[in-house]
Scaffold this motif. Structure first.
Motif, mmCIF file in Angstrom:
data_model
loop_
_atom_site.group_PDB
_atom_site.id
_atom_site.type_symbol
_atom_site.label_atom_id
_atom_site.label_comp_id
_atom_site.label_asym_id
_atom_site.label_seq_id
_atom_site.Cartn_x
_atom_site.Cartn_y
_atom_site.Cartn_z
ATOM 1 N N SER A 72 0.837 -1.193 0.000
ATOM 2 C CA SER A 72 0.000 0.000 0.000
ATOM 3 C C SER A 72 0.878 1.252 0.000
ATOM 4 C CB SER A 72 -0.919 -0.004 1.218
ATOM 5 O OG SER A 72 -0.155 0.076 2.402
ATOM 6 N N ALA A 118 -2.939 3.695 -4.725
ATOM 7 C CA ALA A 118 -3.416 4.987 -4.216
ATOM 8 C C ALA A 118 -4.939 5.002 -4.150
ATOM 9 C CB ALA A 118 -2.892 6.116 -5.098
ATOM 10 N N ALA A 177 -0.946 8.811 -1.645
ATOM 11 C CA ALA A 177 -2.190 8.562 -2.388
ATOM 12 C C ALA A 177 -2.816 9.872 -2.847
ATOM 13 C CB ALA A 177 -3.167 7.773 -1.523
ATOM 14 N N GLU A 178 -2.878 10.859 -1.967
ATOM 15 C CA GLU A 178 -3.471 12.144 -2.327
ATOM 16 C C GLU A 178 -2.636 12.865 -3.376
ATOM 17 O OE1 GLU A 178 -4.245 14.304 1.284
ATOM 18 O OE2 GLU A 178 -5.720 12.830 1.953
ATOM 19 N N THR A 192 -6.051 3.103 -1.136
ATOM 20 C CA THR A 192 -5.836 3.868 0.094
ATOM 21 C C THR A 192 -6.927 4.922 0.268
ATOM 22 O OG1 THR A 192 -3.453 3.513 0.036
ATOM 23 C CG2 THR A 192 -4.225 5.411 1.299
ATOM 24 N N LEU A 193 -7.246 5.637 -0.795
ATOM 25 C CA LEU A 193 -8.230 6.712 -0.695
ATOM 26 C C LEU A 193 -9.654 6.202 -0.525
ATOM 27 C CD1 LEU A 193 -6.854 9.166 -3.391
ATOM 28 C CD2 LEU A 193 -6.751 9.426 -0.915
ATOM 29 N N GLY A 233 -10.137 9.472 -5.330
ATOM 30 C CA GLY A 233 -10.084 8.022 -5.500
ATOM 31 C C GLY A 233 -10.843 7.579 -6.733
ATOM 32 N N GLN A 264 -1.390 7.791 2.967
ATOM 33 C CA GLN A 264 -2.456 8.727 2.607
ATOM 34 C C GLN A 264 -1.875 9.907 1.830
ATOM 35 O OE1 GLN A 264 -5.690 8.090 3.240
ATOM 36 N NE2 GLN A 264 -6.505 10.007 2.444
ATOM 37 N N THR A 300 -0.636 11.474 -5.577
ATOM 38 C CA THR A 300 -0.818 10.733 -6.820
ATOM 39 C C THR A 300 -2.155 11.080 -7.460
ATOM 40 O OG1 THR A 300 0.546 8.917 -5.996
ATOM 41 C CG2 THR A 300 -0.932 8.414 -7.837
ATOM 42 N N ALA A 301 -3.187 11.163 -6.651
ATOM 43 C CA ALA A 301 -4.514 11.479 -7.167
ATOM 44 C C ALA A 301 -4.583 12.890 -7.741
ATOM 45 C CB ALA A 301 -5.556 11.297 -6.072
#
Length: 94
Positions: free
Chosen positions: A2, A81, A8-9, A84-85, A51, A5, A11-12
């Motif tokens: 994983s 990501a 992930a954010e 995770t989101l 996400g 956060q 990347t998003a």
């Protein structure tokens, strides 16, 4: 495996920028989700929306490759990501 956060954010947000700059894919996203251009701006800080952007991009291998190559990311990062989101909202039972 994983990602955090924060990763992930980040990347998003990169995925959202990639989407907005890719007119063809962006129009498919807007058409399939019912989101508007205003939604892209207004919801850019919402983890669930971010996400969903990642989840949309992971629907097509060519989009994943283009996004990841343009951002120097490993190809599995968008999927991690998104997980995770979205957390359990992304669970598939099949």
């Amino acid at each position: 495996m994983s990602v955090s956060q924060e990763v992930a954010e980040t990347t998003a947000l990169k995925a959202l920028a990639w989407l907005v700059n890719n007119e063809e894919v962006c129009s498919v996203f807007l058409g399939s989700t019912g989101a508007s251009v205003e939604d892209l701006r207004a919801r850019a800080a919402e983890p669930d929306f971010l996400g969903s952007v990642l989840e949309f991009i992971t629907m097509d291998d060519a989009w994943v490759v283009d996004f990841c190559d343009s951002n120097a990311l490993a190809y599995e990062v968008p999927m991690m990501a998104a997980a995770t989101l979205l957390g359990t909202a992304r669970m598939h039972w099949t």
